[in-house]
Design an enzyme around this catalytic site. Structure first.
Site, PDB file in Angstrom:
ATOM      1  N   GLY B 127      91.293  56.572 110.242  1.00  0.00           N
ATOM      2  CA  GLY B 127      90.455  56.452 111.436  1.00  0.00           C
ATOM      3  C   GLY B 127      90.485  57.705 112.286  1.00  0.00           C
ATOM      4  N   TYR B 128      89.809  58.739 111.821  1.00  0.00           N
ATOM      5  CA  TYR B 128      89.708  59.990 112.585  1.00  0.00           C
ATOM      6  C   TYR B 128      88.324  60.094 113.237  1.00  0.00           C
ATOM      7  CZ  TYR B 128      93.959  62.420 110.933  1.00  0.00           C
ATOM      8  OH  TYR B 128      95.245  62.820 110.682  1.00  0.00           O
ATOM      9  N   SER B 129      87.290  60.154 112.377  1.00  0.00           N
ATOM     10  CA  SER B 129      85.944  60.458 112.880  1.00  0.00           C
ATOM     11  C   SER B 129      85.402  59.363 113.789  1.00  0.00           C
ATOM     12  CB  SER B 129      84.982  60.630 111.711  1.00  0.00           C
ATOM     13  OG  SER B 129      85.451  61.615 110.834  1.00  0.00           O
ATOM     14  N   GLU B 244      99.445  70.324 102.102  1.00  0.00           N
ATOM     15  CA  GLU B 244      99.287  70.777 100.732  1.00  0.00           C
ATOM     16  C   GLU B 244      98.340  69.889  99.932  1.00  0.00           C
ATOM     17  OE1 GLU B 244     102.580  71.568  97.663  1.00  0.00           O
ATOM     18  OE2 GLU B 244     103.489  71.222  99.630  1.00  0.00           O
ATOM     19  N   ASN B 384      81.844  72.197 104.643  1.00  0.00           N
ATOM     20  CA  ASN B 384      81.954  73.544 104.082  1.00  0.00           C
ATOM     21  C   ASN B 384      81.655  74.626 105.122  1.00  0.00           C
ATOM     22  OD1 ASN B 384      82.621  72.154 101.809  1.00  0.00           O
ATOM     23  ND2 ASN B 384      81.167  73.211 100.454  1.00  0.00           N
ATOM     24  N   GLU B 385      80.855  74.277 106.134  1.00  0.00           N
ATOM     25  CA  GLU B 385      80.623  75.258 107.201  1.00  0.00           C
ATOM     26  C   GLU B 385      81.916  75.461 108.002  1.00  0.00           C
ATOM     27  OE1 GLU B 385      78.412  72.641 106.670  1.00  0.00           O
ATOM     28  OE2 GLU B 385      77.145  74.006 105.547  1.00  0.00           O
TER      29      GLU B 385
HETATM   30  C1  LIG Z   1      81.125  59.624 102.530  1.00  0.00           C
HETATM   31  C2  LIG Z   1      81.955  60.004 103.724  1.00  0.00           C
HETATM   32  C3  LIG Z   1      83.245  59.499 103.849  1.00  0.00           C
HETATM   33  C4  LIG Z   1      84.016  59.803 104.963  1.00  0.00           C
HETATM   34  N1  LIG Z   1      85.258  59.226 105.099  1.00  0.00           N
HETATM   35  C5  LIG Z   1      85.956  59.386 106.262  1.00  0.00           C
HETATM   36  C6  LIG Z   1      87.168  58.677 106.515  1.00  0.00           C
HETATM   37  O1  LIG Z   1      87.640  57.903 105.672  1.00  0.00           O
HETATM   38  N2  LIG Z   1      87.772  58.831 107.690  1.00  0.00           N
HETATM   39  C7  LIG Z   1      87.299  59.675 108.652  1.00  0.00           C
HETATM   40  O2  LIG Z   1      87.925  59.796 109.696  1.00  0.00           O
HETATM   41  N3  LIG Z   1      86.158  60.371 108.459  1.00  0.00           N
HETATM   42  C8  LIG Z   1      85.468  60.242 107.285  1.00  0.00           C
HETATM   43  N4  LIG Z   1      84.280  60.909 107.084  1.00  0.00           N
HETATM   44  C9  LIG Z   1      83.738  61.706 108.182  1.00  0.00           C
HETATM   45  C10 LIG Z   1      83.713  63.199 107.908  1.00  0.00           C
HETATM   46  O3  LIG Z   1      84.968  63.738 108.073  1.00  0.00           O
HETATM   47  C11 LIG Z   1      82.663  63.795 108.869  1.00  0.00           C
HETATM   48  O4  LIG Z   1      81.401  63.418 108.379  1.00  0.00           O
HETATM   49  C12 LIG Z   1      82.755  65.289 108.951  1.00  0.00           C
HETATM   50  O5  LIG Z   1      83.871  65.648 109.686  1.00  0.00           O
HETATM   51  C13 LIG Z   1      81.510  65.907 109.599  1.00  0.00           C
HETATM   52  O6  LIG Z   1      81.250  65.305 110.831  1.00  0.00           O
HETATM   53  P1  LIG Z   1      79.811  64.744 111.201  1.00  0.00           P
HETATM   54  O7  LIG Z   1      79.367  63.901 110.092  1.00  0.00           O
HETATM   55  O8  LIG Z   1      79.879  64.158 112.544  1.00  0.00           O
HETATM   56  O9  LIG Z   1      78.882  66.023 111.221  1.00  0.00           O
HETATM   57  P2  LIG Z   1      78.748  67.086 112.396  1.00  0.00           P
HETATM   58  O10 LIG Z   1      80.087  67.519 112.814  1.00  0.00           O
HETATM   59  O11 LIG Z   1      77.820  66.583 113.411  1.00  0.00           O
HETATM   60  O12 LIG Z   1      78.085  68.274 111.589  1.00  0.00           O
HETATM   61  C14 LIG Z   1      76.697  68.359 111.304  1.00  0.00           C
HETATM   62  C15 LIG Z   1      76.442  69.698 110.655  1.00  0.00           C
HETATM   63  O13 LIG Z   1      76.808  70.736 111.564  1.00  0.00           O
HETATM   64  C16 LIG Z   1      77.727  71.626 110.954  1.00  0.00           C
HETATM   65  N5  LIG Z   1      78.626  72.170 111.956  1.00  0.00           N
HETATM   66  C17 LIG Z   1      79.350  71.479 112.867  1.00  0.00           C
HETATM   67  N6  LIG Z   1      80.068  72.323 113.620  1.00  0.00           N
HETATM   68  C18 LIG Z   1      79.796  73.565 113.180  1.00  0.00           C
HETATM   69  C19 LIG Z   1      80.231  74.869 113.562  1.00  0.00           C
HETATM   70  N7  LIG Z   1      81.106  75.063 114.527  1.00  0.00           N
HETATM   71  N8  LIG Z   1      79.746  75.945 112.877  1.00  0.00           N
HETATM   72  C20 LIG Z   1      78.847  75.763 111.857  1.00  0.00           C
HETATM   73  N9  LIG Z   1      78.401  74.553 111.488  1.00  0.00           N
HETATM   74  C21 LIG Z   1      78.881  73.478 112.128  1.00  0.00           C
HETATM   75  C22 LIG Z   1      78.422  70.789 109.924  1.00  0.00           C
HETATM   76  O14 LIG Z   1      79.014  71.574 108.927  1.00  0.00           O
HETATM   77  C23 LIG Z   1      77.289  69.934 109.413  1.00  0.00           C
HETATM   78  O15 LIG Z   1      76.546  70.651 108.468  1.00  0.00           O
HETATM   79  C24 LIG Z   1      83.497  60.658 105.961  1.00  0.00           C
HETATM   80  C25 LIG Z   1      82.211  61.184 105.811  1.00  0.00           C
HETATM   81  C26 LIG Z   1      81.438  60.873 104.712  1.00  0.00           C
HETATM   82  C27 LIG Z   1      80.066  61.458 104.598  1.00  0.00           C
END
Ligand SMILES: Cc1cc2nc3c(=O)[nH]c(=O)nc-3n(C[C@H](O)[C@H](O)[C@H](O)COP(=O)(O)OP(=O)(O)OC[C@H]3O[C@@H](n4cnc5c(N)ncnc54)[C@H](O)[C@@H]3O)c2cc1C
Ligand SMILES: Cc1cc2nc3c(=O)[nH]c(=O)nc-3n(C[C@H](O)[C@H](O)[C@H](O)COP(=O)(O)OP(=O)(O)OC[C@H]3O[C@@H](n4cnc5c(N)ncnc54)[C@H](O)[C@@H]3O)c2cc1C
Lengths: 379, 398
Positions: B127-129, B244, B384-385
């Site tokens: 539970g992070y995001s 790691e 990846n960004e």
């Molecule tokens: C299938 C799936 C499973 C997941 N499972 C989990 C889980 O079990 N637990 C959990 O906690 N989270 C989980 N996640 C969440 C995941 O970690 C987030 O989706 C991720 O951190 C990206 O956040 P966001 O989706 O809010 O996109 P955003 O942060 O809103 O990003 C949108 C776009 O902006 C880009 N971006 C954002 N900031 C920058 C920057 N500073 N410079 C350049 N580009 C940038 C991103 O790379 C992306 O392309 C999961 C996500 C998916 C899709």
């Protein structure tokens, strides 16, 4: 040179645009996808009332007498709304083939019914081992008294599950991949010996695997001269390619718009993510791919009356470009949306799916690159 | 320089191979290789087999029941597992929360949770995001207020992978809203059966139920469930994130997928002959093979550096980008190989218990769904960004 649409074309564009905007919302489309038939009879009727089902047919037949540009305008509009109704199968592929090959009697029986929205057709062309080669046909049609007996299997027949009639491309002579010896037959979807297994496709359409087992048809089922269908078939496929490229163009436009809007709104690190230059340049590249697709689609749409070779060269280039650019735009759109881009409930994911999968209809970019290679010296 | 395994390492690899040959259930590896969706039972069954062998907790020290393996051994093990078609171990318990508990937890927490994780008694989720906190994780808002001997938690987590099966969730929560972003965060372990927790499924674009939203409405969490100090949760989070992750490059997965792709391409017919003989498709395969060789060596260099005592830092960002891009490209080639049969979408055909007829060749049933599903690889685990930002800053000094 004039890139502006004529008044008639603009009206057509507005008609489709209004229909898609007003009635074909994301929610409506989702309901249509879930429905038994997979498309909306109401929407189809509206197409008929607005004259859209007559676009490529002559005015005498009650059509709009449209060419490549008219078709492009309509298909682009459909692409913007991800319209799933069987327009490509019924009107563009089968309708024009009947129009080209059919006898007066056959045309009278079918074209007004297509234009009026009463009959839907589907092109049973590709086979399990033919991939995208339209002349690789093993389904056979053997003379049987006055008529023919058809045997074979047709693969991923788009809208073949619900079509009233199938236009079956079968071999009356020649080897597996001969261009000569292909004939087109009208076969009732429920005829004895026809079995259809319908299923959804991942881009929101419906299709069917069609098996023809000793299907008997009369002589009046044959469209055009026996063994001579290839040119007309390629003419219809050419129109189909224009429609697909234009549809992709419309869908890519919306994908770019929605992504742009999203990166302006979505805040991370205290700013809209669109402030990050890494994303700005990606967005610029998406737009560039869109512009390329728009341009080459226009080229394709305006090349239908060129020599066959030049036409085919440009069509191959257009479809290959759409495959390449479409994939890029779709993947980038999902990426810039982050997790939201992965969600079924976010419209962008549906645009991405359709844009990517258009590559699997009527030949993918690999296939069309191959065609382009072989036509490289055509000027 | 010698790029070959030492005799000892090779012997270890043979031992792993023998174990996999003997113990990896054929029905499970078949599902993995055929890209079927695995059920919870398959994962648990495999974890129990691994645990019996003492090979489940790769990264734990021996005294807690871990393998105590060196980086090279872990690498060999993970690669062999992937190539053999073993399912991925659910990472949230054994590879994520456990190392945090081992490093920052109390004795009671270790005694209680670690054996349960080894025995697969608890299914964990992460539970992070949150809706407003993705890449910018530290902006998270889920609030935990201390009241006597428990915290009261309110807020929402999202994208919670496999949370629908979960018994436990580890959460980052805000305990001090006044402090600077990273400084008011705590690391809490929460029982998913506590009143006030609601899990709502999120369906991904491939029709899969893999992620969820988790809502917290006045959820009471005993203070004993705090890991580390209050307001020091970011330290745990960072430890976990930079932990790691030898498998991040996914070399084994890519190798297995590429081998499968070649098989498929040998069976598919294009232009009247096997697709694998088509010069264009062959060139694409060669390109992927080349990238895979480069990735494998880059990965091995990182592993060797870790073996020599180095701490893998921003280098793992390279591996994450290269590895995920390659895995995504392979899914694209599978889709290409299927031709028109990439279109049919029978959701039920992706389930492990499907016994109906496929449309077209069996492998084609999952290709498009998998291609779309794998878009996630470049989004999660630090997009990846974000990885590129890390490299820019940490390695290039920009
Ligand atoms: C299938 C799936 C499973 C997941 N499972 C989990 C889980 O079990 N637990 C959990 O906690 N989270 C989980 N996640 C969440 C995941 O970690 C987030 O989706 C991720 O951190 C990206 O956040 P966001 O989706 O809010 O996109 P955003 O942060 O809103 O990003 C949108 C776009 O902006 C880009 N971006 C954002 N900031 C920058 C920057 N500073 N410079 C350049 N580009 C940038 C991103 O790379 C992306 O392309 C999961 C996500 C998916 C899709
Ligand atoms: C063959 C040639 C002919 C030329 N002819 C003329 C001429 O006739 N008249 C004239 O006035 N000039 C001319 N120029 C100069 C040209 O306009 C400059 O080279 C150009 O403006 C770039 O400036 P710079 O070389 O100082 O590079 P910089 O501006 O230092 O740029 C270096 C790199 O940084 C990138 N960069 C810079 N700012 C940003 C930013 N904000 N965001 C992202 N990236 C950035 C650039 O794209 C480039 O890749 C010529 C140059 C060349 C090479």
């Amino acid at each position: 040179m004039d890139f502006k649409l004529s008044d008639e074309q603009r009206m057509l564009e507005e008609t489709v645009g209004r229909l898609v905007r007003d009635t074909y919302t994301f929610e409506t489309r989702n309901k249509i996808l879930e429905s038994e038939q997979g498309f909306s009879a109401d929407v189809w009727q509206q197409f008929a009332e607005l004259g859209l089902l007559g676009v490529p047919f002559s005015e005498e037949a009650g059509g709009f007498n449209g060419g490549g540009a008219e078709l492009m305008v309509v298909a682009e509009g459909f692409g913007r709304g991800l319209v799933v109704e069987p327009y490509l199968a019924t009107v563009v592929l089968c309708g024009t083939l009947v129009d080209k090959l059919g006898s007066d009697q056959q045309k009278e029986a079918l074209i007004p019914a297509i234009i009026g929205g009463e009959t839907r057709l589907s092109l049973a062309l590709y086979e399990p081992n033919s991939r995208y080669e339209h002349n690789r046909v093993t389904t056979s049609a053997k003379k049987d008294g006055e008529g023919y007996v058809l045997n074979g299997e047709k693969a991923v027949v788009i809208n073949g599950d619900s079509a009233d009639q199938l236009v079956v491309i079968a071999r009356t002579s020649g080897a597996e991949d001969d261009r000569d010896g292909l004939s087109a037959f009208l076969v009732d979807g429920n005829a004895a010996g026809v079995s259809r297994r319908g299923y959804p496709t991942i881009d929101g359409l419906r299709a069917a695997e069609v098996v023809l087992k000793d299907v008997k048809v009369g002589a009046d089922a044959l469209l055009g001269a026996e063994g001579q269908a290839i040119d007309a078939l390629e003419d219809s496929l050419a129109l189909g390619l224009v429609a697909l490229c234009a549809e992709a163009s419309g869908a890519m436009e919306v994908a770019c718009d929605q992504t742009l809007e999203y990166i302006k709104e979505r805040q991370q690190f205290g700013v809209p993510i669109g402030k990050f230059q890494a994303l700005q340049h990606r967005m610029v590249e998406m737009r560039m791919e869109l512009e390329k697709v728009r341009s080459i689609t226009m080229l394709a749409a305006c090349s239908l009356n060129e020599s066959r070779e030049l036409r085919d060269k440009r069509l191959a280039a257009a479809k290959a470009q759409v495959g390449k650019s479409g994939r890029r735009v779709a993947e980038e759109a999902i990426q810039l949306f982050g997790g939201m881009g992965m969600m079924e409930e976010t419209p962008i994911s549906h645009y991405a799916k359709r844009i990517v999968m258009i590559d699997h209809h009527l030949g993918d970019s690999e296939y069309h690159f191959g065609r382009l290679e072989s036509l490289l010296d055509v000027e | 320089m010698d790029i070959n395994f030492t005799a000892e390492e090779a012997a270890f690899r043979d031992e792993v191979r023998a174990f996999l040959k003997d113990k990896l259930p054929a029905d499970i590896s078949r599902k993995v290789k055929e890209h079927k969706r695995l059920g919870k039972e398959d994962t648990v069954r495999w974890q129990k087999i691994l645990n019996e062998q003492g090979w489940l907790a790769l990264h734990w020290p021996k005294e807690y029941g871990g393998t105590g393996w060196s980086p090279i051994q872990k690498h060999i093990f993970e690669e062999e597992c992937a190539e053999a078609g073993a399912p991925t171990v659910l990472p949230f318990g054994v590879n994520m929360v456990a190392p945090v508990i081992i490093k920052f937890g109390t004795q009671e927490q270790k005694d209680y949770y670690l054996p349960r994780i080894l025995k697969s008694e608890d299914w964990w989720c992460q539970g992070y995001s949150e809706p407003g906190a993705g890449s910018d994780l530290a902006s998270l808002k889920t609030r935990a207020v201390r009241e006597g001997d428990h915290y009261v938690v309110n807020g929402q987590k999202t994208w919670t992978t496999l949370g629908q099966h979960a018994d436990m969730i580890f959460c980052l929560v805000r305990t001090d809203p006044e402090a600077k972003k990273q400084e008011g965060i705590s690391f809490l372990l929460i029982d998913m059966n506590t009143p006030g927790i609601t899990v709502r499924p999120l369906i991904t674009l491939d029709g899969e139920h893999e992620v969820n939203e988790v809502f917290f409405d006045d959820v009471k969490v005993p203070v004993e469930n705090l890991v580390g100090e209050e307001n020091k949760g970011w330290t745990c989070a960072k430890y976990l994130l930079t932990f790691e992750r030898t498998g991040i490059a996914g070399v084994g997965q890519s190798k297995a997928a590429l081998a499968h792709l070649k098989q498929v391409a040998a069976q598919q017919i294009s232009n009247g002959r096997p697709l694998i003989e088509d010069p264009h498709f062959r060139r694409r395969l060669a390109d992927v093979e080349m990238e895979l060789m480069s990735l494998e060596m880059t990965n091995l260099r990182t592993v060797a550096a870790a073996e020599a005592g180095g701490v893998p830092g921003a280098e793992s960002s390279f591996l994450k980008i290269m590895g995920t891009e390659l895995r995504q490209e392979i899914t694209h080639l599978f889709r290409t190989a299927a031709g028109p049969y990439a279109l049919p979408f029978l959701n039920e055909a992706l389930h492990d218990d499907f016994d109906g007829n496929y449309v077209g060749p069996e492998f084609a049933a999952s290709v498009s769904a998998r291609y779309f599903n794998f878009r996630k690889l470049s989004i999660f685990g630090g997009s990846n960004e974000i990885q590129k930002n890390i490299i820019s800053k940490m390695i290039l000094g920009l």
